[in-house]
Design a protein around this motif. Structure first.
Motif, mmCIF file in Angstrom:
data_model
loop_
_atom_site.group_PDB
_atom_site.id
_atom_site.type_symbol
_atom_site.label_atom_id
_atom_site.label_comp_id
_atom_site.label_asym_id
_atom_site.label_seq_id
_atom_site.Cartn_x
_atom_site.Cartn_y
_atom_site.Cartn_z
ATOM 1 N N ARG A 1 0.845 -1.183 0.000
ATOM 2 C CA ARG A 1 0.000 0.000 0.000
ATOM 3 C C ARG A 1 0.886 1.240 0.000
ATOM 4 N N ILE A 2 0.398 2.317 -0.650
ATOM 5 C CA ILE A 2 1.104 3.593 -0.636
ATOM 6 C C ILE A 2 0.091 4.719 -0.438
ATOM 7 N N TRP A 3 0.593 5.882 -0.032
ATOM 8 C CA TRP A 3 -0.204 7.092 -0.055
ATOM 9 C C TRP A 3 -0.166 7.678 -1.457
ATOM 10 N N SER A 4 -1.266 8.312 -1.864
ATOM 11 C CA SER A 4 -1.233 9.042 -3.127
ATOM 12 C C SER A 4 -0.377 10.296 -2.954
ATOM 13 N N GLY A 5 -0.176 11.009 -4.052
ATOM 14 C CA GLY A 5 0.662 12.200 -4.023
ATOM 15 C C GLY A 5 1.797 12.134 -5.017
ATOM 16 N N TYR A 6 2.151 10.895 -5.422
ATOM 17 C CA TYR A 6 3.191 10.738 -6.444
ATOM 18 C C TYR A 6 2.763 11.425 -7.738
ATOM 19 N N GLU A 7 1.442 11.577 -7.916
ATOM 20 C CA GLU A 7 0.926 12.214 -9.129
ATOM 21 C C GLU A 7 1.435 13.645 -9.283
ATOM 22 N N HIS A 8 1.772 14.265 -8.151
ATOM 23 C CA HIS A 8 2.267 15.641 -8.177
ATOM 24 C C HIS A 8 3.766 15.713 -8.425
ATOM 25 N N MET A 9 4.404 14.562 -8.502
ATOM 26 C CA MET A 9 5.848 14.499 -8.716
ATOM 27 C C MET A 9 6.169 14.524 -10.211
ATOM 28 N N PRO A 10 7.314 15.121 -10.590
ATOM 29 C CA PRO A 10 7.784 14.973 -11.972
ATOM 30 C C PRO A 10 8.069 13.502 -12.266
ATOM 31 N N TRP B 1 -5.366 10.154 -0.447
ATOM 32 C CA TRP B 1 -5.578 11.166 0.589
ATOM 33 C C TRP B 1 -5.555 12.586 0.022
ATOM 34 N N VAL B 2 -4.512 12.930 -0.745
ATOM 35 C CA VAL B 2 -4.365 14.294 -1.218
ATOM 36 C C VAL B 2 -4.853 14.462 -2.653
ATOM 37 N N THR B 3 -5.153 13.363 -3.302
ATOM 38 C CA THR B 3 -5.712 13.404 -4.654
ATOM 39 C C THR B 3 -7.120 12.818 -4.614
ATOM 40 N N GLY B 4 -7.991 13.322 -5.497
ATOM 41 C CA GLY B 4 -9.379 12.892 -5.446
ATOM 42 C C GLY B 4 -9.931 12.331 -6.738
ATOM 43 N N ASP B 5 -9.053 12.123 -7.735
ATOM 44 C CA ASP B 5 -9.542 11.647 -9.043
ATOM 45 C C ASP B 5 -9.795 10.145 -9.010
ATOM 46 N N ALA B 6 -10.731 9.758 -8.157
ATOM 47 C CA ALA B 6 -11.001 8.339 -7.915
ATOM 48 C C ALA B 6 -11.446 7.614 -9.174
ATOM 49 N N LYS B 7 -12.230 8.271 -10.011
ATOM 50 C CA LYS B 7 -12.722 7.600 -11.220
ATOM 51 C C LYS B 7 -11.565 7.211 -12.144
ATOM 52 N N ASN B 8 -10.588 8.093 -12.292
ATOM 53 C CA ASN B 8 -9.442 7.771 -13.148
ATOM 54 C C ASN B 8 -8.632 6.613 -12.584
ATOM 55 N N LYS B 9 -8.463 6.601 -11.266
ATOM 56 C CA LYS B 9 -7.667 5.537 -10.643
ATOM 57 C C LYS B 9 -8.338 4.172 -10.829
ATOM 58 N N THR B 10 -9.627 4.115 -10.561
ATOM 59 C CA THR B 10 -10.314 2.829 -10.700
ATOM 60 C C THR B 10 -10.394 2.414 -12.170
ATOM 61 N N LYS B 11 -10.561 3.384 -13.063
ATOM 62 C CA LYS B 11 -10.586 3.087 -14.500
ATOM 63 C C LYS B 11 -9.254 2.521 -14.968
ATOM 64 N N ASP B 12 -8.156 3.008 -14.354
ATOM 65 C CA ASP B 12 -6.819 2.518 -14.715
ATOM 66 C C ASP B 12 -6.513 1.159 -14.095
ATOM 67 N N GLY B 13 -7.410 0.666 -13.246
ATOM 68 C CA GLY B 13 -7.237 -0.674 -12.690
ATOM 69 C C GLY B 13 -6.650 -0.738 -11.300
ATOM 70 N N TRP C 1 -21.775 12.008 3.453
ATOM 71 C CA TRP C 1 -20.594 11.313 2.922
ATOM 72 C C TRP C 1 -20.831 9.814 2.839
ATOM 73 N N THR C 2 -20.184 9.175 1.873
ATOM 74 C CA THR C 2 -20.046 7.715 1.828
ATOM 75 C C THR C 2 -18.630 7.425 1.337
ATOM 76 N N PRO C 3 -18.151 6.178 1.463
ATOM 77 C CA PRO C 3 -16.832 5.854 0.919
ATOM 78 C C PRO C 3 -16.704 6.100 -0.582
ATOM 79 N N LEU C 4 -17.807 6.306 -1.270
ATOM 80 C CA LEU C 4 -17.753 6.601 -2.706
ATOM 81 C C LEU C 4 -17.294 8.027 -2.984
ATOM 82 N N LYS C 5 -17.326 8.877 -1.963
ATOM 83 C CA LYS C 5 -17.080 10.308 -2.158
ATOM 84 C C LYS C 5 -15.678 10.687 -1.702
ATOM 85 N N PHE C 6 -14.805 11.021 -2.658
ATOM 86 C CA PHE C 6 -13.438 11.439 -2.384
ATOM 87 C C PHE C 6 -13.311 12.956 -2.378
ATOM 88 N N MET C 7 -14.076 13.611 -3.187
ATOM 89 C CA MET C 7 -14.159 15.064 -3.196
ATOM 90 C C MET C 7 -15.486 15.442 -3.845
#
Length: 716
Positions: free
Chosen positions: A281-290, A304-316, A347-353
């Motif tokens: 397991r990792i924390w998100s945030g690497y997306e902000h890295m070069p 935690w710091v990113t909320g694009d849940a649909k893209n993440k689940t779509k990517d597998g 709120w529900t677990p479905l809601k990231f932002m």
């Protein structure tokens, strides 16, 4: 069944009835039933007796919790019927930051008991971190790196084994987190050569591994080789958040280091998977890295710091809702915090932002669940574990129900009516009880005492500090203005001053205040609470006169501390303090005070009592009617602001008796913001009335996110 029997026997309930398939009058019995589908599902049949059935240990255990809660709620007279229950979400997690603030082993067991009570099934232990003031924490014994474990508290290998076995009895899986390459001060203090020389963050120092070289990887591999086999869980959290690339000035170097960071994630994913059979397991945030390298698809992402849940689940990717927008508790800090009514109502677990790309569809297979977090940024001092637990438990109740996936009440107000006492009724839990005393009177001065600058009196209470609510009253004649700050009572965590001069620094400049004061240590400890890295300091606008007998009464409540002098309010500040119980006065000149100490009384209750709460979330058509009973003898009623961005307006405030208006308060009032509470004095002729109510019309001030409590009291 033996494990369940042992848990129930420790709790003093039903242990001898486990395994008995028959229901008998007044009995509670447990039975395996492989026909009940679902790893955590259970069925409870309530007739003349109670039968709990499940196909798994977790199901039987959760069934036992439901029955105990029914017994508590219905005072033993539970209604007959059949309950069939199962969770919607696989992961229902709590993270506790023990890296910054050590949690005693027996208290850790209490957190597990609370989790089982509310049907959480994963405890993530954040085992290393650093706090402001360059405080490093690593909470595991280490044989490969002797001396790495924190000297102010850590867990032995034997305790790690014991807590996992204990947690299994409560349906809880322990997931370890060793956080790197950021948050690594414990490692860089132990091995300074591992630190990146150019990532030097103010207040933390060189707390970041230099991932450009091989030595930091080799160091962490050896540490993971020691830690991974200690834990039964197939999952292992490697952290990977908040690596402060912005401190690197050179753009080319920053971009190269961003790619190194991404490669670091995949390196340890492969290492732990191939060598130890762990899912990382990792924390998100690497997306902000070069960089261009993406984490491998078998990595579970704590978003935690990113909320694009649909893209993440779509990517597998498998993901967990750890959104800092909703799930972060930071005890004592002015940032983050969980709004329990909002969690329960919206709120529900479905809601990231609150944007379309951050809200998943029902049944999303790549969403594992959600996690509530307790971050001890203000450790190793700051809030006590009793305060932390009492702050967290109401959020655990709301999250527990929403993560289970079945909402049992129409709204949060209805929810707290059945959970206020239920959530703290978990069997065998002592963490929610204050250690200082079980009596109303904590300590009193037996004889009048003459004090000089280096004289002291030991309080000799059961604990060094008393958490809210409390009242501490000192009757004093101050005889000399000592050249220095005059300690009244203190402990290693907190101090009250008869006289303190303190500089408050802000962006606007420096302001010096002098007067009676309260101090709580925060973050890295110092010589005393005042010299800790970032103390909470309240200097009240009152200086004790010389040669005049006065009574100072300090009152501690949740998120508020007040000073009264001879029964009159000086000021209330929205800061939560503990009452120190170490010693009165001081052993060293000139830190004590010179005068006569006539009387001291310290109580484990506030002179103010909560009688209700207001919440703008209840607004309908922009307003709602509020009313609450006023206890006989109350001198005043106070509407207090606790949290929210807007506050509330109070209109038509009045006192009513048997449906008749008996006193009207003229004008409109506002509650909200810093120190914007409103008090309404009870006329002397009405103080002893037993059927008195205060009523008001509440309207929002631009929003419906604010709430607070209503108190009655002797002094306001």
């Amino acid at each position: 069944m033996k494990l369940l029997a042992s848990v129930l026997e420790r709790e003093g309930v039903w242990g001898d009835q486990v395994g008995n398939p028959k229901t008998a009058k007044g009995g509670v019995h447990f039975k395996w039933d492989k026909g009940i589908a679902g790893e955590e599902s259970y069925r409870v049949t309530i007739g003349d007796g109670v039968l709990v059935e499940a196909s798994s240990y977790a199901g039987l255990f959760y069934g036992s919790r439901t029955v105990l809660q029914l017994v508590h709620s219905y005072q033993g007279n539970i209604p007959k019927g059949i309950i069939q229950d199962k969770p919607v979400y696989q992961v229902r997690s709590l993270m506790i930051d023990v890296g910054r603030k050590h949690l005693e082993f027996e208290d850790l067991k209490d957190w597990v008991r609370l989790m089982g009570w509310m049907k959480f099934n994963q405890l993530q232990l954040h085992l290393n971190d650093n706090s402001w003031g360059r405080y490093p924490g690593y909470r595991l014994e280490s044989k490969v790196y002797p001396g790495l474990a924190s000297k102010d508290g850590h867990y032995t290998f034997e305790q790690i084994r014991e807590i996992q076995d204990f947690a299994k009895g409560y349906g809880v899986e322990i997931i370890p987190e060793i956080d790197s390459p950021g948050h690594s001060l414990a490692f860089t203090v132990y091995r300074p050569d591992l630190a990146h020389p150019d990532i030097d963050r103010a207040g933390f120092g060189l707390a970041y591994l230099d991932i450009r070289g091989e030595q930091p990887r080799r160091f962490m591999e050896k540490l993971f080789d020691e830690v991974a086999p200690l834990f039964d869980s197939k999952e292992f959290h490697i952290g990977t958040d908040e690596y402060r690339l912005n401190l690197i000035k050179d753009k080319t170097e920053r971009e190269a280091l961003g790619e190194d960071f991404r490669l670091y994630i995949n390196h340890f994913n492969k290492y732990l998977k191939e060598k130890h059979g762990k899912t990382v397991r990792i924390w998100s945030g690497y997306e902000h890295m070069p960089g261009t390298t993406e984490p491998e698809k078998d990595v579970i992402i704590d978003m935690w710091v990113t909320g694009d849940a649909k893209n993440k689940t779509k990517d597998g990717y498998k993901i967990i809702n750890s959104s800092h927008n909703y799930t972060y508790i930071v005890p004592g800090a002015p940032y983050y915090g969980v709004h329990n009514p909002g969690i329960y109502n919206d709120w529900t677990p479905l809601k990231f932002m609150n944007k379309p790309e951050g809200i998943l569809e029902e049944g999303e297979k790549n969403l594992l669940g959600a996690k509530l977090h307790v971050w001890n940024d203000y450790g190793p001092t700051g809030y006590t574990w009793n305060e932390i637990a009492r702050l967290t438990v109401p959020s655990m109740a709301a999250f527990g129900e929403k993560m289970w996936g079945v909402k049992g009440a129409e709204n949060y107000d209805a929810f707290v009516k059945y959970t206020d006492t239920l959530s703290s009724a978990a069997p065998a839990v002592t963490l929610l009880t204050r250690n200082a005393t079980k009596e109303e009177m904590v300590w009193s001065l037996e004889n009048q005492s003459e004090m000089i600058g280096n004289s002291s009196i030991s309080v000799n209470a059961a604990a060094q500090n008393l958490e809210y609510p409390w009242t501490a009253s000192f009757t004093i004649t101050r005889k000399n203005d000592i050249a220095g700050d005059e300690l009244l009572v203190s402990s290693s965590l907190a101090a009250f001053y008869l006289d303190l001069t303190h500089e408050f620094k802000s962006k606007q400049g420096v302001e010096t205040k002098r007067g009676v004061a309260c101090v709580r240590a925060n973050q890295a400890p110092g010589f005393d609470p005042l010299t800790s890295y970032n103390p909470d300091v309240i200097v009240f606008p009152y200086e004790v006169p010389l040669n005049q007998k006065v009574t100072l009464t300090f009152v501690g409540e949740q998120k508020k501390t007040s000073l009264y002098v001879d029964g009159k309010l000086v000021s209330s500040v929205n800061t939560q303090m503990v009452c120190p119980l170490g010693q009165i006065g001081a052993d060293q000149l000139p830190r004590g005070f010179h005068g006569t100490l006539h009387k001291v009384n310290i109580f484990s209750k506030s002179i103010n009592h909560e009688i209700g709460h207001w919440d703008t979330d209840l607004l309908k058509d922009g307003r709602y009617p509020f009313e609450v009973h006023v206890p006989a003898g109350a001198a005043a009623v106070r509407f207090e602001y606790k949290r929210g961005a807007h506050g509330a307006n109070l209109r038509k405030v009045g006192l009513w008796k048997e449906g008749v208006l008996v006193h009207q308060y003229e004008g409109d009032y506002f509650v909200g913001g810093s120190n914007r509470d409103q008090s309404f004095k009870i006329p002397a002729a009405l103080k002893d009335e037993r059927d008195l109510k205060i009523k008001a019309e509440i309207t929002g001030e631009g929003g419906s996110d604010s709430f607070g409590k209503v108190s009655s009291g002797r002094f306001f």
